[in-house]
Design a protein around this motif. Structure first.
Motif, PDB file in Angstrom:
ATOM      1  N   VAL A 101      13.562  18.560 -60.993  1.00  0.00           N
ATOM      2  CA  VAL A 101      13.346  19.348 -62.210  1.00  0.00           C
ATOM      3  C   VAL A 101      14.549  19.225 -63.144  1.00  0.00           C
ATOM      4  CG1 VAL A 101      13.147  21.695 -63.115  1.00  0.00           C
ATOM      5  CG2 VAL A 101      11.701  20.963 -61.210  1.00  0.00           C
ATOM      6  N   ILE A 102      15.753  19.287 -62.601  1.00  0.00           N
ATOM      7  CA  ILE A 102      16.966  19.145 -63.411  1.00  0.00           C
ATOM      8  C   ILE A 102      17.035  17.751 -64.030  1.00  0.00           C
ATOM      9  CG2 ILE A 102      19.489  19.060 -63.321  1.00  0.00           C
ATOM     10  CD1 ILE A 102      18.313  21.868 -63.319  1.00  0.00           C
ATOM     11  N   VAL A 103      16.667  16.728 -63.263  1.00  0.00           N
ATOM     12  CA  VAL A 103      16.628  15.366 -63.803  1.00  0.00           C
ATOM     13  C   VAL A 103      15.698  15.311 -65.006  1.00  0.00           C
ATOM     14  CG1 VAL A 103      15.878  12.998 -63.348  1.00  0.00           C
ATOM     15  CG2 VAL A 103      17.220  14.229 -61.632  1.00  0.00           C
ATOM     16  N   VAL A 159      15.537  18.431 -39.748  1.00  0.00           N
ATOM     17  CA  VAL A 159      14.850  19.022 -40.900  1.00  0.00           C
ATOM     18  C   VAL A 159      15.661  18.824 -42.178  1.00  0.00           C
ATOM     19  CG1 VAL A 159      13.952  21.156 -41.893  1.00  0.00           C
ATOM     20  CG2 VAL A 159      13.649  20.703 -39.455  1.00  0.00           C
ATOM     21  N   ALA A 160      16.972  19.076 -42.118  1.00  0.00           N
ATOM     22  CA  ALA A 160      17.811  18.956 -43.317  1.00  0.00           C
ATOM     23  C   ALA A 160      17.898  17.512 -43.799  1.00  0.00           C
ATOM     24  CB  ALA A 160      19.207  19.504 -43.030  1.00  0.00           C
ATOM     25  N   ALA A 161      18.040  16.568 -42.874  1.00  0.00           N
ATOM     26  CA  ALA A 161      18.126  15.160 -43.265  1.00  0.00           C
ATOM     27  C   ALA A 161      16.818  14.682 -43.878  1.00  0.00           C
ATOM     28  CB  ALA A 161      18.497  14.301 -42.063  1.00  0.00           C
ATOM     29  N   THR A 162      15.693  15.142 -43.334  1.00  0.00           N
ATOM     30  CA  THR A 162      14.393  14.778 -43.905  1.00  0.00           C
ATOM     31  C   THR A 162      14.255  15.319 -45.315  1.00  0.00           C
ATOM     32  OG1 THR A 162      13.359  14.748 -41.712  1.00  0.00           O
ATOM     33  CG2 THR A 162      11.904  14.960 -43.616  1.00  0.00           C
ATOM     34  N   GLN A 163      14.627  16.577 -45.495  1.00  0.00           N
ATOM     35  CA  GLN A 163      14.568  17.164 -46.832  1.00  0.00           C
ATOM     36  C   GLN A 163      15.474  16.419 -47.795  1.00  0.00           C
ATOM     37  OE1 GLN A 163      16.491  20.917 -47.476  1.00  0.00           O
ATOM     38  NE2 GLN A 163      15.100  21.510 -49.117  1.00  0.00           N
ATOM     39  N   ALA A 164      16.674  16.087 -47.346  1.00  0.00           N
ATOM     40  CA  ALA A 164      17.623  15.384 -48.202  1.00  0.00           C
ATOM     41  C   ALA A 164      17.094  14.015 -48.618  1.00  0.00           C
ATOM     42  CB  ALA A 164      18.960  15.231 -47.484  1.00  0.00           C
ATOM     43  N   ALA A 165      16.506  13.289 -47.672  1.00  0.00           N
ATOM     44  CA  ALA A 165      15.978  11.963 -47.973  1.00  0.00           C
ATOM     45  C   ALA A 165      14.837  12.044 -48.985  1.00  0.00           C
ATOM     46  CB  ALA A 165      15.514  11.284 -46.688  1.00  0.00           C
ATOM     47  N   VAL A 166      13.933  13.009 -48.799  1.00  0.00           N
ATOM     48  CA  VAL A 166      12.812  13.173 -49.729  1.00  0.00           C
ATOM     49  C   VAL A 166      13.314  13.549 -51.116  1.00  0.00           C
ATOM     50  CG1 VAL A 166      10.791  14.591 -50.250  1.00  0.00           C
ATOM     51  CG2 VAL A 166      11.153  13.742 -47.925  1.00  0.00           C
ATOM     52  N   THR A 167      14.263  14.490 -51.173  1.00  0.00           N
ATOM     53  CA  THR A 167      14.787  14.948 -52.457  1.00  0.00           C
ATOM     54  C   THR A 167      15.535  13.846 -53.177  1.00  0.00           C
ATOM     55  OG1 THR A 167      15.025  17.163 -51.501  1.00  0.00           O
ATOM     56  CG2 THR A 167      16.159  16.726 -53.575  1.00  0.00           C
ATOM     57  N   ALA A 168      16.375  13.108 -52.455  1.00  0.00           N
ATOM     58  CA  ALA A 168      17.115  12.008 -53.069  1.00  0.00           C
ATOM     59  C   ALA A 168      16.171  10.937 -53.604  1.00  0.00           C
ATOM     60  CB  ALA A 168      18.083  11.402 -52.058  1.00  0.00           C
ATOM     61  N   ALA A 169      15.156  10.606 -52.821  1.00  0.00           N
ATOM     62  CA  ALA A 169      14.187   9.601 -53.266  1.00  0.00           C
ATOM     63  C   ALA A 169      13.459  10.062 -54.523  1.00  0.00           C
ATOM     64  CB  ALA A 169      13.188   9.309 -52.148  1.00  0.00           C
ATOM     65  N   ALA A 170      13.069  11.339 -54.559  1.00  0.00           N
ATOM     66  CA  ALA A 170      12.354  11.867 -55.715  1.00  0.00           C
ATOM     67  C   ALA A 170      13.243  11.878 -56.957  1.00  0.00           C
ATOM     68  CB  ALA A 170      11.852  13.275 -55.416  1.00  0.00           C
ATOM     69  N   ALA A 171      14.486  12.351 -56.802  1.00  0.00           N
ATOM     70  CA  ALA A 171      15.400  12.432 -57.946  1.00  0.00           C
ATOM     71  C   ALA A 171      15.745  11.050 -58.484  1.00  0.00           C
ATOM     72  CB  ALA A 171      16.670  13.182 -57.539  1.00  0.00           C
ATOM     73  N   LEU A 172      16.006  10.107 -57.610  1.00  0.00           N
ATOM     74  CA  LEU A 172      16.384   8.766 -58.052  1.00  0.00           C
ATOM     75  C   LEU A 172      15.203   8.004 -58.641  1.00  0.00           C
ATOM     76  CD1 LEU A 172      18.785   7.801 -55.126  1.00  0.00           C
ATOM     77  CD2 LEU A 172      19.409   8.392 -57.474  1.00  0.00           C
ATOM     78  N   THR A 173      14.029   8.183 -58.056  1.00  0.00           N
ATOM     79  CA  THR A 173      12.831   7.539 -58.594  1.00  0.00           C
ATOM     80  C   THR A 173      12.518   8.072 -59.986  1.00  0.00           C
ATOM     81  OG1 THR A 173      11.902   7.200 -56.389  1.00  0.00           O
ATOM     82  CG2 THR A 173      10.368   7.123 -58.243  1.00  0.00           C
ATOM     83  N   LEU A 174      12.633   9.382 -60.157  1.00  0.00           N
ATOM     84  CA  LEU A 174      12.389   9.990 -61.467  1.00  0.00           C
ATOM     85  C   LEU A 174      13.440   9.545 -62.475  1.00  0.00           C
ATOM     86  CD1 LEU A 174      10.619  11.909 -63.069  1.00  0.00           C
ATOM     87  CD2 LEU A 174      12.039  13.812 -62.274  1.00  0.00           C
ATOM     88  N   THR A 175      14.679   9.438 -62.047  1.00  0.00           N
ATOM     89  CA  THR A 175      15.742   8.970 -62.942  1.00  0.00           C
ATOM     90  C   THR A 175      15.456   7.557 -63.430  1.00  0.00           C
ATOM     91  OG1 THR A 175      17.409  10.337 -61.837  1.00  0.00           O
ATOM     92  CG2 THR A 175      18.212   8.461 -63.099  1.00  0.00           C
TER      93      THR A 175
END
Length: 253
Positions: free
Chosen positions: A34-36, A119-135
């Motif tokens: 969302v911030i991106v 759980v945290a690593a999975t969330q981090a990977a999904v979030t990073a992928a989403a933010a970078l793909t959107l960027t």
């Protein structure tokens, strides 16, 4: 299934069964993209007029706002054990039942730590992928994709932040105070960053030093190599977990 794998699976199910954990998962995963999206017009203007010349951190730097996710996960996975089980037994806590199922306290902590990392690593990977793909979708060839190693370091940072929250809560046996401080420190005013204005030694605090594993932002008071930054943050987490484990081993349920 071995006893330890069973314990890890049980801790994952317990964590994902907590409503507060899902608040952290949803907020932590959505905030960065969302911030991106919200920053996109400003970033485009900055690149076009030359005020933004270094785009190497775009996408990655926005992950910071999502740290509320691993913080919540790290806190609730242990603070939930100290909640009362019901009105009929006001002094009984979930930890009593947990220890009955997994009598070894250190084995229980190992299972909780493993579940949290997963759980945290999975969330981090999904979030990073989403933010970078959107960027990339919003800015195209104006920005270059970060190296895989930097993305992996960002995922590691999120995971270590979850473990930091876990360790602090394990030591204090209180979820409200650690979570409030950690969220305020990461979103409202960073006490750690303010301390870097007073002494360069504050650059080695865990949340500050860990960011240098993957960010190239030039306003760090002390430049620390990514590998060194990772080792320093890991040492912090290991020390705090050791203290927390020692206290947990000695305390009453």
């Amino acid at each position: 299934m071995s006893a330890f794998r069973w314990a890890v699976a049980a801790e994952v199910r317990k964590l994902l069964g907590l409503p507060t954990a899902w608040i952290g998962i949803v907020l932590g995963t959505l905030l960065a993209p969302v911030i991106v999206l919200l920053n996109a017009p400003y970033i485009r203007r900055g690149i076009d007029d030359g005020t933004i010349t270094d785009t190497s951190d775009l996408g990655l730097q926005d992950l910071g706002v999502g740290l509320i996710g691993p913080m919540v996960l790290g806190v609730v996975i242990i603070s939930s054990e100290y909640t009362n089980t019901g009105h009929d037994a006001p002094r009984a806590r979930q930890l009593t039942a947990t220890l009955a199922a997994v009598p070894g306290r250190l084995r229980l902590l190992a299972a909780k730590t493993t579940a949290l990392v997963l759980v945290a690593a999975t969330q981090a990977a999904v979030t990073a992928a989403a933010a970078l793909t959107l960027t990339e979708a919003l800015h195209g060839d104006r920005v270059s994709a970060p190296a895989p190693g930097r993305v992996a370091a960002a995922v590691l940072y999120w995971t270590l932040i979850a473990l930091l929250s876990f360790a602090i809560t394990l030591i204090t046996r209180n979820g409200i105070v650690p979570l409030t401080f950690l969220i305020v420190n990461s979103t409202v005013v960073s006490v750690s960053y303010l301390l870097t204005k007073v002494t360069d030694a504050a650059a080695y605090l865990p949340d500050i030093v860990g960011a240098q594993m993957f960010l190239h932002t030039p306003d760090f008071p002390v430049r620390i190599a990514p590998l060194t930054a990772g080792l320093v943050m890991t040492a912090w987490i290991a020390a705090l977990l050791a203290v927390g484990a020692a206290l947990f081993h000695r305390r009453d349920p």
